[in-house]
Motif scaffolding. Structure first.
Motif, PDB file in Angstrom:
ATOM      1  N   MET A  36      -1.392 -11.053   2.117  1.00 52.37           N
ATOM      2  CA  MET A  36      -1.652  -9.829   3.076  1.00 52.37           C
ATOM      3  C   MET A  36      -0.402  -9.611   3.908  1.00 52.37           C
ATOM      4  O   MET A  36       0.531  -8.962   5.040  1.00 52.37           O
ATOM      5  N   LYS A  57      -3.727  -1.774   2.439  1.00 50.99           N
ATOM      6  CA  LYS A  57      -3.444  -1.712   0.698  1.00 50.99           C
ATOM      7  C   LYS A  57      -3.889  -0.756  -0.069  1.00 50.99           C
ATOM      8  O   LYS A  57      -4.605   0.386   0.458  1.00 50.99           O
ATOM      9  N   LEU A  58      -3.890   0.491  -0.991  1.00 51.88           N
ATOM     10  CA  LEU A  58      -4.028   1.352  -1.691  1.00 51.88           C
ATOM     11  C   LEU A  58      -4.439   1.030  -2.643  1.00 51.88           C
ATOM     12  O   LEU A  58      -5.492   1.849  -3.314  1.00 51.88           O
ATOM     13  N   VAL A  59      -5.179  -0.378  -3.384  1.00 54.03           N
ATOM     14  CA  VAL A  59      -6.207  -0.640  -4.073  1.00 54.03           C
ATOM     15  C   VAL A  59      -6.694  -2.012  -3.687  1.00 54.03           C
ATOM     16  O   VAL A  59      -5.746  -2.919  -3.231  1.00 54.03           O
ATOM     17  N   PRO A  60      -7.361  -2.986  -4.372  1.00 55.43           N
ATOM     18  CA  PRO A  60      -7.412  -4.039  -3.617  1.00 55.43           C
ATOM     19  C   PRO A  60      -7.434  -4.577  -4.254  1.00 55.43           C
ATOM     20  O   PRO A  60      -6.883  -5.962  -3.091  1.00 55.43           O
ATOM     21  N   LYS A  61      -5.860  -5.179  -5.261  1.00 56.46           N
ATOM     22  CA  LYS A  61      -5.172  -6.298  -5.903  1.00 56.46           C
ATOM     23  C   LYS A  61      -3.773  -5.996  -5.085  1.00 56.46           C
ATOM     24  O   LYS A  61      -3.559  -5.223  -5.116  1.00 56.46           O
ATOM     25  N   MET A  62      -3.669  -6.972  -4.074  1.00 58.79           N
ATOM     26  CA  MET A  62      -1.978  -6.666  -3.773  1.00 58.79           C
ATOM     27  C   MET A  62      -1.196  -6.782  -4.815  1.00 58.79           C
ATOM     28  O   MET A  62      -0.435  -5.751  -4.354  1.00 58.79           O
ATOM     29  N   ARG A  63      -1.466  -7.540  -6.024  1.00 65.36           N
ATOM     30  CA  ARG A  63      -0.072  -7.257  -6.828  1.00 65.36           C
ATOM     31  C   ARG A  63      -0.277  -5.584  -7.299  1.00 65.36           C
ATOM     32  O   ARG A  63       0.848  -5.340  -7.766  1.00 65.36           O
TER      33      ARG A  63
END
Lengths: 453, 484
Positions: free
Chosen positions: B161, B175-181
């Motif tokens: 983050m 973030k757009l979605v929970p996972k950074m990747r």
């Protein structure tokens, strides 16, 4: 899986850590912005700020596409409302609610139905049950609990002097053991086997016995295992765990003394627990402990909300030679520290709670009708698998003797509602039952229907 | 400070850069540009040494990673990226002085587009490609790219983050979605798809493939390096208009595109920042068009040039279709203001960002009301949601740091003796990652005449502008390097 965690408290944070390490997509909802941003910086999750029981917040957290919602705020009612609201938005989603108020304990089944909950967790009660297990049956080497605490598999060692030695299982079950149990596995010379009625037990065998939890005392008695029975326990601190534990111990006929500092809570506890003796006082004071007869009690359980206090009190108890000591710790970091100290058994409610949720999540990944939980028994050579029967189960309502099961598969217990039975030929599976199946590990059971040949 | 972990990150950044250098090398090999090939090969060898050395010395790193490490890692990463990225220009002898090569590549990675080259057309194609590609990589960010390709999960993965926040522009990065990747992957996928669309539209207008790819790189990163001496002026009106539209598109917050893909149209159209951004563009274009009426033959040409320059400056790209240094003072003033406003947060553009401008005006309005009604309790909202006081504080602090750096650099540059207009526009154009300024650094001129000291200041300005000041400032803060 897409998982939403409502409530970023101790349990929520511990869950976020564990579940994100297992590769799930997590969204956390909480009211406290600062705590959320702390979590986001430590764990790979998304954060949504707001009241988790409201539609816009749940929508923003992506409830429509979520597979599981875990409501773990500190308010039971909010948790219930959150699960209910979310269920209406996405009926296919599983929901888990943390319900801690003792007043709801007796109606938890009705509430599960009414609020469409897949699972309820109660860390304090879980901790109390665990402590009671440790106090109550010192004769069992190990205990695995199934069907939410209604069925057990216990491990017992057969010594030379045991009544069981050199008898076949059918003889034992007819003449010695008065209650209904099932020997589901025997470990002899390092090999596990699933025995039949003609199997003769020898000295040194370790047997794994399935029994309804309510019959364990009877089992212990009929096995003739002589242990130092715990008769008098001192509980330090009068919180929720103490209440649950005192209630459980009272049922077992163990005398309980509770030391609690807050006078008002003392009055509450006294009215709730008619048989326990509640003392208002400071449990960290050695004089107070001595006045309650610390020197002659059988067990000391420290349950205050302050870890340091629990640790100090337990250390003092150990120095006074109390035979059994159990310490509750709220922070998992302190558990590591506890290993180097003489604190007796250590219980961490938060960890118990998050472990049971993680186990549920793992089971969920294996699709519908899949294992609820898997326990490894007999030195890893056998598995006890718990299933929840649903609409997909075949052969519902047919008596067991007419069904053709796979070899090496044993139906160990069937729990219907709150009642656990050890199955015989006339037992039937019904939708909603919890069934424990023991297998020797060859051929993995993914779904319940896999047990049929 | 977790130096070992940072070392591993730097090694990964260098590895990514080396991989991206290969297409440029292939172009030079294919066209037989011996000087450029030599430059690329020496650079690759140097990158191999640096990367290997960092990996070898940073084995067994702990995964503990905090905000401080994240910020230092990002700025150190960008500096290493630039130091190594400048080598091909230097070793190919096409830019003889290393400081000039460094200026050129920093200008590329920070998507500034300010050049020290009087003529770009004699340069070898491989180097031109590398120069334009640096815009593309720098636009979305090399660390975001690392996050997208790095293995997922693992202990302490939350620290990523800090990297996203340090590299993505805007006051409140999420973030757009929970996972950074997955977030990083989505950002890059949108970026790649839009770049490919841009190339296709340019090819349809008859632009040669090489020109189309390089121009698309410059547009996507909102960079502004052209491959012709006259930037975009020599291309057809259709191609100029394609550039106008795509520059504008790349200046939009990328999360808007994600929301569009998720079919959440209403939240996109109600986005206050986007409305401000899309309001400023036609407003400024009309003002400029009115001001420059009569300078060009037709009305179409007037509007085309006005729209192109406004889009180019506002999104901090820096392409030009005409020498706007010859425009009347009012138009130049409008362009200077647009340089400061910049594009949207979460886009590839630079500047102060529309989101910050919005917040600054809203908190200013609140403070004025506070004077009139001292006991009135007020909050600042954007998109209906209350903005945290810490975000407002950060925005105000950002503006303060912005002004201090701007004025400090302006005074330092004035030592070189150019006109006030030159120096001010040079600092604004570099700090906001635009490229061309006015007067002696106008669209037809370049930055070569500045002294080494001034070039270093401008290099730092460009980096500070791209990384949003604080990652660069912490490098100069004593408490960063103190043992804790």
């Amino acid at each position: 899986m897409n998982i939403i965690i409502a409530g970023n408290g101790k349990v929520g944070h511990a869950l976020a850590r564990q579940l994100s390490a297992e590769g799930h997509d997590l969204t956390i909802i909480d009211l406290d912005k600062q705590r959320l941003s702390d979590t986001v910086e430590q764990v790979d999750v998304m954060a949504v700020e707001g009241n988790c029981a409201t539609l816009p917040v749940l929508r923003q957290a992506g409830v429509e596409g979520a597979d599981l919602l875990i409501a773990a705020t500190d308010m039971d009612e909010v948790n219930l409302l959150c699960c209910l609201t979310a269920h209406n938005l996405n009926p296919k989603m599983h929901t888990i609610a943390r319900i801690r108020n003792p007043e709801y304990t007796d109606q938890i089944f009705e509430m599960r139905e009414a609020f469409a909950l897949s699972l309820t967790v109660n860390p304090e009660r879980q901790a109390a049950v665990e402590i009671e297990r440790l106090l109550k049956y010192p004769g069992f080497l190990r205990r695995d609990t199934f069907a939410k605490g209604r069925a057990e598999i216990v491990e017992v060692r057969v010594d030379g002097k045991s009544k069981l030695c050199n008898l076949s299982l059918s003889e034992i079950l007819h003449s010695i053991i008065k209650c209904k149990v099932l020997v589901c596995a025997v470990l002899r010379n390092g090999t596990a086997m699933v025995p039949n009625g003609n199997f003769v037990l020898r000295e040194g065998d370790r047997i794994f016995v399935t029994a309804p939890t309510a019959d364990l005392t009877a089992l212990l008695k009929s096995l003739g295992i002589i242990t130092r029975r715990v008769r008098r326990v001192i509980l330090c601190g009068g919180g929720r765990v103490s209440y649950y534990l005192a209630e459980l111990l009272e049922r077992d006929g163990i005398s309980v003394q509770i030391i609690e500092q807050n006078p008002q809570r003392c009055v509450e506890l006294t009215s709730l627990l008619p048989h326990a003796s509640v003392v208002q006082g400071d449990c960290s004071s050695q004089e107070q402990l001595e006045a309650e007869g610390l020197g002659s009690c059988d067990a000391l359980v420290t349950l205050t909300g302050i870890d340091e206090m629990n640790m100090i009190t337990s250390l003092y108890g150990a120095s006074r030679g109390v035979p059994q000591i159990i310490t509750k710790l709220g922070r998992m970091e302190n558990c590591l520290l506890a290993d180097s100290l003489n604190l007796g058994s250590v219980i961490c409610p938060r960890e118990l709670c998050s472990n049971s949720i993680v186990r549920y999540v793992r089971a969920m990944q294996n699709q519908a009708g899949a294992a609820v939980s898997v326990h490894t028994i007999a030195d890893g050579q056998a598995e006890a698998v718990e299933f929840q029967l649903d609409g997909s189960t075949i052969h519902c309502g047919e008596p067991l003797k007419r069904l053709n099961l796979k070899a090496n598969v044993l139906v160990a217990s069937i729990t219907h509602g709150a009642r656990t039975v050890i199955p015989n030929g006339d037992s039937v599976f019904r939708r909603g039952d919890t069934v424990v199946v023991v297998t020797n590990g060859q051929g993995v059971l993914r779904q319940f229907n896999d047990i049929f040949a | 400070m977790n130096y070992k972990m940072m070392g591993r990150f730097l090694a990964q950044i260098v590895a990514v850069e080396a991989v991206f250098l290969l297409p440029a090398l292939l172009i030079s090999l294919f066209l037989g540009e011996t000087g450029a090939v030599r430059g690329f090969l020496i650079t690759l060898a140097a990158m191999g040494v640096v990367c290997g050395g960092l990996y070898a010395s940073c084995r067994g790193a702990e995964t503990l990673f905090g905000a401080k490490e994240g910020l230092v890692c990002v700025s150190a990463g960008w500096i290493v990226l630039s130091l190594l990225g400048a080598l091909p220009f230097f070793f190919s002898r096409e830019i003889p002085r290393y400081i000039d090569a460094l200026f050129e590549i920093v200008s590329g990675f920070t998507t500034t587009g300010a050049s020290i080259l009087p003529e770009v057309e004699p340069m070898s194609r491989g180097l031109l490609y590398w120069r334009s590609f640096s815009h593309w990589l720098g636009g979305m960010g090399v660390l975001v790219f690392l996050l997208a390709v790095a293995p997922a999960g693992g202990k302490g993965s939350g620290f990523t983050m800090h990297l996203l926040r340090a590299e993505s522009p805007g006051p409140d990065v999420g973030k757009l979605v929970p996972k950074m990747r997955t977030t990083a992957l989505i950002l890059y996928l949108i970026y790649i798809v839009m770049t490919v669309l841009n190339v296709i539209f340019l090819l349809l207008g008859g632009m040669p493939l090489f020109d189309a790819v390089c121009t698309a790189f410059g547009t996507a990163g909102t960079g502004g390096f052209g491959i012709r001496n006259d930037s975009i002026a020599g291309y057809s009106p259709y191609l100029q208009n394609v550039c106008t539209v795509f520059m504008l598109l790349f200046g939009v917050n990328f999360s808007c595109y994600y929301l569009l893909l998720m079919r959440k149209f209403s939240s996109v159209f109600k986005d206050e920042e986007l409305r401000l951004y899309l309001g400023i563009f036609p407003g400024s274009a009309l003002l400029v068009a009115w001001n420059i009426r009569g300078l060009y033959g037709t009305l179409e040409e007037t509007f085309r040039h006005a729209a192109f320059q406004v889009s180019s400056i506002m999104t901090t790209t820096g392409f030009a279709t005409t020498d706007f240094d010859l425009w009347p003072p009012f138009s130049k003033a409008v362009l200077l203001m647009l340089m400061i406003v910049g594009a949207c947060a979460g886009s590839t553009g630079g500047g102060l960002k529309c989101a910050r401008v919005l917040l600054l005006f809203k908190s200013l309005r609140r403070n004025i009301r506070q004077v009139l009604h001292p006991r009135k309790v007020q909050v600042v909202r954007t998109n209906g949601r209350v903005v945290g006081e810490n975000v407002l504080d950060n925005t105000a602090a950002y503006l303060a740091a912005y002004m201090i750096i701007l004025l400090g650099s302006f005074i330092f540059l004035s030592l070189d003796g150019f006109s006030v207009e030159t120096n001010l526009s040079a600092v604004l154009a570099c700090f906001n990652n635009i490229g061309p300024g006015l007067d002696a650094v106008g669209p037809t001129c370049n930055y070569a005449a500045y002294s080494i000291g001034s070039k270093l200041v401008l290099i730092l300005d460009m980096l500070a502008g791209r990384l949003e000041i604080f990652p660069i400032l912490v490098l100069f803060s004593g408490s960063t390097w103190k043992h804790s």
